[in-house]
Design an enzyme around this catalytic site. Structure first.
Site, PDB file in Angstrom:
ATOM      1  N   GLU A   1      86.533 131.432  84.783  1.00  0.00           N
ATOM      2  CA  GLU A   1      85.269 131.131  85.262  1.00  0.00           C
ATOM      3  C   GLU A   1      85.307 129.937  86.303  1.00  0.00           C
ATOM      4  OE1 GLU A   1      81.811 129.743  82.532  1.00  0.00           O
ATOM      5  OE2 GLU A   1      82.206 127.922  83.780  1.00  0.00           O
TER       6      GLU A   1
ATOM      7  N   THR B   1      79.434 130.855  87.679  1.00  0.00           N
ATOM      8  CA  THR B   1      77.894 130.363  86.997  1.00  0.00           C
ATOM      9  C   THR B   1      76.939 130.285  87.913  1.00  0.00           C
ATOM     10  OG1 THR B   1      78.776 128.056  87.510  1.00  0.00           O
ATOM     11  CG2 THR B   1      79.523 128.929  85.619  1.00  0.00           C
TER      12      THR B   1
ATOM     13  N   ALA C   1      70.705 126.728  85.429  1.00  0.00           N
ATOM     14  CA  ALA C   1      69.804 127.064  84.822  1.00  0.00           C
ATOM     15  C   ALA C   1      68.427 126.818  85.651  1.00  0.00           C
ATOM     16  CB  ALA C   1      69.660 126.196  83.396  1.00  0.00           C
TER      17      ALA C   1
ATOM     18  N   HIS D   1      76.746 135.166  86.553  1.00  0.00           N
ATOM     19  CA  HIS D   1      75.801 134.555  85.390  1.00  0.00           C
ATOM     20  C   HIS D   1      74.417 134.730  85.789  1.00  0.00           C
ATOM     21  CE1 HIS D   1      79.282 132.287  83.453  1.00  0.00           C
ATOM     22  NE2 HIS D   1      79.808 133.268  83.771  1.00  0.00           N
TER      23      HIS D   1
ATOM     24  N   ASP E   1      70.580 126.103  79.701  1.00  0.00           N
ATOM     25  CA  ASP E   1      70.287 124.809  78.954  1.00  0.00           C
ATOM     26  C   ASP E   1      68.799 124.617  79.342  1.00  0.00           C
ATOM     27  OD1 ASP E   1      72.052 124.426  77.296  1.00  0.00           O
ATOM     28  OD2 ASP E   1      73.721 123.634  79.081  1.00  0.00           O
TER      29      ASP E   1
ATOM     30  N   TYR F   1      78.888 131.531  70.143  1.00  0.00           N
ATOM     31  CA  TYR F   1      79.229 129.834  70.001  1.00  0.00           C
ATOM     32  C   TYR F   1      79.733 129.936  68.584  1.00  0.00           C
ATOM     33  CZ  TYR F   1      75.918 129.524  73.539  1.00  0.00           C
ATOM     34  OH  TYR F   1      75.182 129.595  74.694  1.00  0.00           O
TER      35      TYR F   1
ATOM     36  N   HIS G   1      75.345 127.251  68.157  1.00  0.00           N
ATOM     37  CA  HIS G   1      74.628 126.706  69.393  1.00  0.00           C
ATOM     38  C   HIS G   1      74.201 125.569  68.691  1.00  0.00           C
ATOM     39  CE1 HIS G   1      71.259 125.994  72.225  1.00  0.00           C
ATOM     40  NE2 HIS G   1      72.409 126.622  73.127  1.00  0.00           N
TER      41      HIS G   1
ATOM     42  N   LYS H   1      72.091 139.894  70.240  1.00  0.00           N
ATOM     43  CA  LYS H   1      72.625 140.240  71.809  1.00  0.00           C
ATOM     44  C   LYS H   1      73.322 141.730  71.726  1.00  0.00           C
ATOM     45  CE  LYS H   1      73.322 135.495  72.318  1.00  0.00           C
ATOM     46  NZ  LYS H   1      73.630 134.241  73.377  1.00  0.00           N
TER      47      LYS H   1
ATOM     48  N   GLN I   1      81.765 129.899  74.078  1.00  0.00           N
ATOM     49  CA  GLN I   1      81.782 128.341  74.446  1.00  0.00           C
ATOM     50  C   GLN I   1      83.109 127.833  74.075  1.00  0.00           C
ATOM     51  OE1 GLN I   1      78.165 125.612  73.784  1.00  0.00           O
ATOM     52  NE2 GLN I   1      79.366 125.386  72.114  1.00  0.00           N
TER      53      GLN I   1
HETATM   54  P1  FAD Z   1      70.062 132.266  73.542  1.00  0.00           P
HETATM   55  O1  FAD Z   1      71.138 133.375  73.147  1.00  0.00           O
HETATM   56  O2  FAD Z   1      68.808 132.576  74.005  1.00  0.00           O
HETATM   57  O3  FAD Z   1      69.879 131.127  72.744  1.00  0.00           O
HETATM   58  C1  FAD Z   1      69.400 129.979  72.759  1.00  0.00           C
HETATM   59  C2  FAD Z   1      69.059 129.306  71.477  1.00  0.00           C
HETATM   60  O4  FAD Z   1      68.008 130.028  70.723  1.00  0.00           O
HETATM   61  C3  FAD Z   1      70.185 129.065  70.558  1.00  0.00           C
HETATM   62  O5  FAD Z   1      70.078 128.043  69.880  1.00  0.00           O
HETATM   63  C4  FAD Z   1      70.059 130.366  69.591  1.00  0.00           C
HETATM   64  O6  FAD Z   1      70.464 130.115  68.495  1.00  0.00           O
HETATM   65  C5  FAD Z   1      68.571 130.593  69.492  1.00  0.00           C
HETATM   66  N1  FAD Z   1      67.908 131.978  69.377  1.00  0.00           N
HETATM   67  C6  FAD Z   1      68.444 133.179  69.990  1.00  0.00           C
HETATM   68  N2  FAD Z   1      67.551 134.032  69.600  1.00  0.00           N
HETATM   69  C7  FAD Z   1      66.867 133.656  68.861  1.00  0.00           C
HETATM   70  C8  FAD Z   1      65.652 134.332  68.201  1.00  0.00           C
HETATM   71  N3  FAD Z   1      65.491 135.619  68.268  1.00  0.00           N
HETATM   72  N4  FAD Z   1      64.793 133.580  67.300  1.00  0.00           N
HETATM   73  C9  FAD Z   1      65.046 132.141  67.510  1.00  0.00           C
HETATM   74  N5  FAD Z   1      66.091 131.419  67.849  1.00  0.00           N
HETATM   75  C10 FAD Z   1      66.787 132.174  68.863  1.00  0.00           C
HETATM   76  N6  FAD Z   1      74.126 127.836  81.412  1.00  0.00           N
HETATM   77  C11 FAD Z   1      73.733 127.787  82.892  1.00  0.00           C
HETATM   78  O7  FAD Z   1      72.738 127.321  82.977  1.00  0.00           O
HETATM   79  N7  FAD Z   1      74.471 128.481  83.623  1.00  0.00           N
HETATM   80  C12 FAD Z   1      75.530 129.224  83.413  1.00  0.00           C
HETATM   81  O8  FAD Z   1      76.170 130.060  84.173  1.00  0.00           O
HETATM   82  C13 FAD Z   1      76.355 129.326  82.136  1.00  0.00           C
HETATM   83  N8  FAD Z   1      77.186 130.009  81.594  1.00  0.00           N
HETATM   84  C14 FAD Z   1      77.490 129.922  80.418  1.00  0.00           C
HETATM   85  C15 FAD Z   1      78.631 130.763  79.919  1.00  0.00           C
HETATM   86  C16 FAD Z   1      79.073 130.825  78.751  1.00  0.00           C
HETATM   87  C17 FAD Z   1      80.231 131.763  78.161  1.00  0.00           C
HETATM   88  C18 FAD Z   1      78.418 129.960  77.473  1.00  0.00           C
HETATM   89  C19 FAD Z   1      79.053 130.215  76.188  1.00  0.00           C
HETATM   90  C20 FAD Z   1      77.264 129.315  77.836  1.00  0.00           C
HETATM   91  C21 FAD Z   1      77.034 129.317  79.347  1.00  0.00           C
HETATM   92  N9  FAD Z   1      75.982 128.360  79.784  1.00  0.00           N
HETATM   93  C22 FAD Z   1      75.419 128.493  81.239  1.00  0.00           C
HETATM   94  C23 FAD Z   1      75.067 127.548  78.822  1.00  0.00           C
HETATM   95  C24 FAD Z   1      73.947 128.340  78.140  1.00  0.00           C
HETATM   96  O9  FAD Z   1      73.167 128.559  78.975  1.00  0.00           O
HETATM   97  C25 FAD Z   1      73.427 127.498  76.886  1.00  0.00           C
HETATM   98  O10 FAD Z   1      74.460 127.284  75.978  1.00  0.00           O
HETATM   99  C26 FAD Z   1      72.157 127.884  76.582  1.00  0.00           C
HETATM  100  O11 FAD Z   1      71.524 126.640  75.959  1.00  0.00           O
HETATM  101  C27 FAD Z   1      72.045 128.848  75.610  1.00  0.00           C
HETATM  102  O12 FAD Z   1      72.230 129.945  76.389  1.00  0.00           O
HETATM  103  P2  FAD Z   1      72.236 131.551  75.527  1.00  0.00           P
HETATM  104  O13 FAD Z   1      72.474 132.437  76.345  1.00  0.00           O
HETATM  105  O14 FAD Z   1      73.516 131.380  74.454  1.00  0.00           O
HETATM  106  O15 FAD Z   1      70.794 131.361  74.958  1.00  0.00           O
END
Ligand code: FAD
Length: 282
Positions: free
Chosen positions: A17, A48, A51, A78, A110, A142, A146, A162, A173
């Site tokens: 990455e 990346t 956000a 991303h 985030d 995660y 998360h 997903k 993560q």
């Molecule tokens: P989601 O899958 O949408 O989850 C977000 C939260 O909502 C979690 O707490 C989840 O449990 C909850 N949730 C999901 N679905 C539901 C539902 N149906 N009902 C209720 N709650 C739900 N961030 C950046 O800004 N830029 C990047 O390039 C970036 N790259 C990343 C790469 C990797 C490999 C990882 C692991 C993380 C990365 N992140 C990045 C960080 C990521 O954006 C954050 O961890 C963010 O807070 C969650 O993203 P997600 O896509 O997992 O969200």
């Protein structure tokens, strides 16, 4: 090449990455980083984005296109959905397609205060449109849940959503204890996860970086790392070396224990990428 094909044809893909370098020379600096990385021949490189569209996230597509076009290394762009409208997603998808991007890591991002809500709440919500648009789509996983989700089983439900939405691979993560990943892998399998999960590993480089990471991600900090942080507190070079060695030992153990893939959070550093390749491709 699409990442799902890479997982089919390669036993344990090794990927990096990188992030878009800051500043006006972002693309030139990215080219230098990619030149070094491409010599190590990773199976793919992901790029990346910030956000909410802040920082240099506009460069993600350009850098991912450069990795694929100029260095012949498959790339993943991303994409965060926070604040994104359906029209914005369609435009973004069109830009990525025009640039030759084949793979997208679909994320929520985030939460950034002040970003207007868009049409999507969660990463899963943008996956179907991206898959329909012809992209191979990955998503975040995660191993310790998360940080905003207190219930581990619920985080597995969200993970499965997903996959059901069309994701064809997961990238985890960072985690510092492989046992956490092995427990998660078993639980994910029981929850019906069938797509490859590649393990994201980041070396610790200093106390400030580690504390930022653990409070941002909720990852556990095992006592061997705390001891190393204490031992090398006044010697940043030795601490960096210890962090890289710890990450390499994690990667070797994950490789031995049949991880689907190994993804190195390089922080754009050639020494981290080279050390990882040194232990994984020997
Ligand atoms: P989601 O899958 O949408 O989850 C977000 C939260 O909502 C979690 O707490 C989840 O449990 C909850 N949730 C999901 N679905 C539901 C539902 N149906 N009902 C209720 N709650 C739900 N961030 C950046 O800004 N830029 C990047 O390039 C970036 N790259 C990343 C790469 C990797 C490999 C990882 C692991 C993380 C990365 N992140 C990045 C960080 C990521 O954006 C954050 O961890 C963010 O807070 C969650 O993203 P997600 O896509 O997992 O969200």
């Amino acid at each position: 090449m699409k990442v799902d094909e890479i997982f089919k044809t390669c036993e344990q893909p090794i990927s990096f990455e990188m992030f878009p370098p800051k500043g006006e020379l972002s693309l030139d600096v990215a080219r230098e980083v990619c030149t070094g990385f491409s010599e190590l021949a990773p199976d793919f490189i992901s790029v990346t984005c910030s956000a909410g569209g802040s920082g240099n996230s506009g460069k993600t597509t350009e850098i991912a296109a450069m990795i694929r076009g100029d260095f012949s290394v498959p790339s993943v762009a991303h994409l965060t959905c926070q604040g994104l409208t359906a029209q914005g997603l369609a435009q973004k998808a069109e830009q990525m397609r025009a640039a030759g991007i084949e793979n997208v890591l679909a994320l929520r991002g985030d939460i950034v205060p002040g970003v207007e809500p868009g049409d999507y709440s969660f990463a899963k919500d943008i996956i179907p449109a991206l898959v329909d648009g012809g992209f191979c789509v990955g998503a975040a996983a995660y191993p310790e849940g998360h940080i905003d989700c207190m219930d581990f089983q619920e985080s597995l439900v969200h993970l499965k959503q997903k996959q059901d939405a069309g994701a064809s691979f997961f990238v985890t993560q960072l985690f510092f204890e492989n046992e956490c990943f092995y427990r998660f892998r078993d639980a994910a399998e029981k929850a019906g996860i069938t797509i490859p999960i590649t393990c994201g590993i980041m070396p610790f480089l200093g106390k400030a970086q580690v504390s930022r990471m653990i409070f941002m991600c909720g990852a556990s900090l095992p006592s061997p790392i705390i001891k190393l942080l204490a031992r090398y507190e006044d010697d940043p070079a030795a601490l960096r070396q210890a962090g890289i060695e710890y990450a390499c030992a994690q990667l070797e153990d994950l490789k031995r224990n049949g991880a689907d893939g190994l993804h190195v959070y390089t922080m754009n550093s050639q020494d981290i990428a080279a050390a990882a390749m040194g232990v994984l491709r020997k």
